[in-house]
Motif scaffolding. Structure first.
Motif, mmCIF file in Angstrom:
data_model
loop_
_atom_site.group_PDB
_atom_site.id
_atom_site.type_symbol
_atom_site.label_atom_id
_atom_site.label_comp_id
_atom_site.label_asym_id
_atom_site.label_seq_id
_atom_site.Cartn_x
_atom_site.Cartn_y
_atom_site.Cartn_z
ATOM 1 N N VAL A 179 0.817 -1.202 0.000
ATOM 2 C CA VAL A 179 0.000 0.000 0.000
ATOM 3 C C VAL A 179 0.858 1.264 0.000
ATOM 4 C CG1 VAL A 179 -1.738 1.308 1.274
ATOM 5 C CG2 VAL A 179 -1.886 -1.186 1.150
ATOM 6 N N ASP A 180 1.701 1.419 1.006
ATOM 7 C CA ASP A 180 2.518 2.629 1.101
ATOM 8 C C ASP A 180 3.520 2.708 -0.041
ATOM 9 O OD1 ASP A 180 1.170 3.376 3.316
ATOM 10 O OD2 ASP A 180 2.701 2.761 4.746
ATOM 11 N N ALA A 181 4.285 1.642 -0.218
ATOM 12 C CA ALA A 181 5.306 1.639 -1.254
ATOM 13 C C ALA A 181 4.761 0.987 -2.511
ATOM 14 C CB ALA A 181 6.550 0.911 -0.762
ATOM 15 N N ALA A 182 3.753 1.618 -3.113
ATOM 16 C CA ALA A 182 3.099 1.024 -4.275
ATOM 17 C C ALA A 182 3.979 1.120 -5.519
ATOM 18 C CB ALA A 182 1.756 1.706 -4.526
ATOM 19 N N GLY A 183 5.125 1.794 -5.411
ATOM 20 C CA GLY A 183 5.979 1.998 -6.575
ATOM 21 C C GLY A 183 7.010 0.913 -6.803
ATOM 22 N N THR A 184 7.087 -0.070 -5.902
ATOM 23 C CA THR A 184 8.110 -1.111 -6.056
ATOM 24 C C THR A 184 7.467 -2.507 -6.070
ATOM 25 O OG1 THR A 184 8.392 -0.903 -3.670
ATOM 26 C CG2 THR A 184 10.065 0.117 -5.056
ATOM 27 N N PRO A 185 6.777 -2.823 -7.157
ATOM 28 C CA PRO A 185 6.051 -4.092 -7.229
ATOM 29 C C PRO A 185 6.982 -5.291 -7.400
ATOM 30 C CG PRO A 185 5.927 -2.942 -9.310
ATOM 31 C CD PRO A 185 6.693 -2.059 -8.384
ATOM 32 N N ALA A 186 8.189 -5.025 -7.885
ATOM 33 C CA ALA A 186 9.108 -6.125 -8.162
ATOM 34 C C ALA A 186 9.466 -6.894 -6.896
ATOM 35 C CB ALA A 186 10.377 -5.574 -8.808
ATOM 36 N N SER A 187 9.555 -6.178 -5.789
ATOM 37 C CA SER A 187 10.060 -6.816 -4.580
ATOM 38 C C SER A 187 8.970 -7.505 -3.770
ATOM 39 C CB SER A 187 10.763 -5.777 -3.721
ATOM 40 O OG SER A 187 9.857 -4.753 -3.389
ATOM 41 N N GLU A 188 7.728 -7.398 -4.237
ATOM 42 C CA GLU A 188 6.633 -7.938 -3.433
ATOM 43 C C GLU A 188 6.852 -9.389 -3.037
ATOM 44 O OE1 GLU A 188 2.650 -7.568 -5.079
ATOM 45 O OE2 GLU A 188 2.132 -9.475 -4.146
ATOM 46 N N LYS A 189 7.197 -10.214 -4.028
ATOM 47 C CA LYS A 189 7.360 -11.642 -3.772
ATOM 48 C C LYS A 189 8.527 -11.894 -2.817
ATOM 49 C CE LYS A 189 5.627 -15.476 -6.179
ATOM 50 N NZ LYS A 189 4.631 -15.599 -7.243
ATOM 51 N N ILE A 190 9.626 -11.218 -3.085
ATOM 52 C CA ILE A 190 10.810 -11.397 -2.243
ATOM 53 C C ILE A 190 10.519 -11.012 -0.799
ATOM 54 C CG2 ILE A 190 13.172 -10.580 -1.839
ATOM 55 C CD1 ILE A 190 13.426 -10.151 -4.851
ATOM 56 N N MET A 191 9.865 -9.856 -0.618
ATOM 57 C CA MET A 191 9.656 -9.359 0.740
ATOM 58 C C MET A 191 8.649 -10.209 1.520
ATOM 59 S SD MET A 191 11.937 -7.186 0.850
ATOM 60 C CE MET A 191 11.713 -6.850 2.583
ATOM 61 N N THR A 192 7.571 -10.633 0.845
ATOM 62 C CA THR A 192 6.609 -11.464 1.575
ATOM 63 C C THR A 192 7.245 -12.798 1.944
ATOM 64 O OG1 THR A 192 5.684 -12.237 -0.525
ATOM 65 C CG2 THR A 192 4.559 -10.422 0.563
ATOM 66 N N ASN A 193 8.105 -13.297 1.078
ATOM 67 C CA ASN A 193 8.808 -14.534 1.391
ATOM 68 C C ASN A 193 9.736 -14.345 2.595
ATOM 69 O OD1 ASN A 193 9.421 -17.293 0.671
ATOM 70 N ND2 ASN A 193 11.492 -16.514 0.220
ATOM 71 N N GLU A 194 10.421 -13.212 2.602
ATOM 72 C CA GLU A 194 11.329 -12.918 3.718
ATOM 73 C C GLU A 194 10.534 -12.716 5.016
ATOM 74 O OE1 GLU A 194 14.346 -13.161 2.787
ATOM 75 O OE2 GLU A 194 15.511 -12.496 4.546
ATOM 76 N N LEU A 195 9.382 -12.076 4.883
ATOM 77 C CA LEU A 195 8.514 -11.899 6.053
ATOM 78 C C LEU A 195 8.124 -13.249 6.652
ATOM 79 C CD1 LEU A 195 6.556 -10.380 7.931
ATOM 80 C CD2 LEU A 195 4.930 -10.240 6.034
ATOM 81 N N GLN A 196 7.770 -14.204 5.782
ATOM 82 C CA GLN A 196 7.425 -15.539 6.278
ATOM 83 C C GLN A 196 8.618 -16.189 6.969
ATOM 84 O OE1 GLN A 196 4.967 -18.194 3.895
ATOM 85 N NE2 GLN A 196 4.502 -16.514 2.488
ATOM 86 N N LYS A 197 9.805 -15.973 6.422
ATOM 87 C CA LYS A 197 10.998 -16.536 7.054
ATOM 88 C C LYS A 197 11.181 -15.974 8.465
ATOM 89 C CE LYS A 197 14.960 -16.544 4.827
ATOM 90 N NZ LYS A 197 15.945 -16.121 3.789
ATOM 91 N N MET A 198 10.981 -14.672 8.603
ATOM 92 C CA MET A 198 11.156 -14.052 9.914
ATOM 93 C C MET A 198 10.148 -14.592 10.918
ATOM 94 S SD MET A 198 11.269 -10.051 11.081
ATOM 95 C CE MET A 198 9.568 -9.652 10.748
ATOM 96 N N LEU A 199 8.889 -14.634 10.527
ATOM 97 C CA LEU A 199 7.857 -15.106 11.450
ATOM 98 C C LEU A 199 8.101 -16.576 11.812
ATOM 99 C CD1 LEU A 199 4.643 -13.431 9.932
ATOM 100 C CD2 LEU A 199 6.155 -12.596 11.737
ATOM 101 N N TYR A 200 8.546 -17.349 10.840
ATOM 102 C CA TYR A 200 8.815 -18.761 11.105
ATOM 103 C C TYR A 200 9.992 -18.920 12.069
ATOM 104 C CZ TYR A 200 9.643 -23.704 10.333
ATOM 105 O OH TYR A 200 9.815 -25.049 10.518
ATOM 106 N N ALA A 201 11.022 -18.112 11.863
ATOM 107 C CA ALA A 201 12.178 -18.153 12.773
ATOM 108 C C ALA A 201 11.745 -17.808 14.195
ATOM 109 C CB ALA A 201 13.254 -17.182 12.295
ATOM 110 N N TYR A 202 10.905 -16.802 14.307
ATOM 111 C CA TYR A 202 10.409 -16.386 15.631
ATOM 112 C C TYR A 202 9.656 -17.532 16.313
ATOM 113 C CZ TYR A 202 7.250 -13.957 18.897
ATOM 114 O OH TYR A 202 6.534 -13.558 20.004
#
Lengths: 187, 187
Positions: A159-182
């Motif tokens: 929503v906020d950073a609507a200008g960088t669609p390329a990283s969406e997949k990478i970042m959501t994947n990294e987010l899952q990694k962080m939550l899983y590590a936690y």
DNA sequence: CCGATTGTTGAGCAAAAGCTCAGATAAAGA
DNA sequence: TCTTTATCTGAGCTTTTGCTCAACAATCGG
């Protein structure tokens, strides 16, 4: 009624394209292809139009919560919980990001709307805490962190950073990694 | 000048207490104890008053960034990086949470202000990525996740949910645990 | 004491925007 | 076709509010 939908659609488009400051009733009528009188035939005042848009947004969130809650029924593993959470919030925030951005950063919510948002958050946390019962010694705190993180970060990247669609997949994947590590790592 | 400070203070209090919709120039003048004419002696228009409030907020953030950057100089361990990050954002969000809440959820930023926020975020990420160089095989992505999470969650608990101060310590501690787990645990 | 500069005042102007209402138009039923 | 009911129209009324400006202190160098 088609007129009502046209009015709501016009108002939503003005909000998404030009923001709250540009939203006025005469412009809504013009964009909707109806007269200003018709607008006030179906809505008591300008705020009621925005309220209806907000209510529909909230209803979508509540519906998505009910659907996703089912996916957590059969004793899910941490990896399942994380996946369901992240994909749920991503789905929610992918829908009309520009409108969502304006609604969350320019439109003041009524007390009732704030309470509805708070209730949805509390229910989500409660549902996740239940699924976590075996994996955490303080499920409620753990669930709060998971839910708030998934919500806030998917919001930021879609929503906020609507200008960088390329990283969406990478970042959501990294987010899952962080939550899983936690969830799974012991210090 | 004392008059300028009185005007800014009055405007900030109106925003914090009653929100953007209640902010009008005549009320600002009355609350500041000056006449409407004096307001326009020092500010070209209403927006300039809000801009000055926003600029000072941004300046505080930028100053805090410069201070915190020093704490990451001497080859910090992951635990240090996480501590500096979280305590930095907590400090930032503890300052006048009500005002901060209104500024971030009701006041539309200008393009210039958005760019300044984006630059501050980018600099913070860059600085954290540098400190992470040895601990991550993709420091920039890892740093992005750390910074956005620390920012978004401290914002949520200190600004949005201003009604639950009891949990502040518990939640910031838990946030540090999550970020630390992300940095140190191998799947 | 005097003129000049700087700062203050608040009634009121002008523009913007929310909203009304008397009349026109269309749809439905007899 | 005629009546009635429902819906729509948009000029303009009213209120709000950002902002101006002519008159009025206050301060100060000479």
């Amino acid at each position: 009624m088609a007129t009502v939908e046209a009015i709501l659609e016009a108002a939503a488009r003005i909000l998404a394209e030009a923001g709250w400051a540009a939203l006025n009733t005469n412009l809504i009528a013009k964009r909707a292809g109806v007269s200003i009188g018709s607008v006030y035939e179906y809505f008591p005042d300008k705020r009621a139009i925005v309220d209806e848009i907000l209510n529909r947004h909230l209803a979508r969130g509540e519906a998505l919560f009910r659907e996703s809650a089912n996916d957590l029924n059969s004793g899910p593993q941490p990896v399942d919980i994380v996946r369901v959470l992240v994909s749920g919030f991503v789905t929610l925030h992918r829908d009309d990001p520009h409108l969502h951005q304006v609604l969350s950063s320019e439109v003041a919510l009524t007390l009732e709307q704030k309470m509805r948002v708070a209730a949805l958050r509390a229910n989500t946390i409660k549902r996740v805490a239940l699924a976590l019962a075996d994996d955490s010694d303080n499920p409620h705190i753990t669930a709060t962190l998971l839910v708030d993180t998934a919500d806030a970060l998917s919001h930021r990247w879609l929503v906020d950073a609507a200008g960088t669609p390329a990283s969406e997949k990478i970042m959501t994947n990294e987010l899952q990694k962080m939550l899983y590590a936690y969830l799974t790592c012991e210090p």
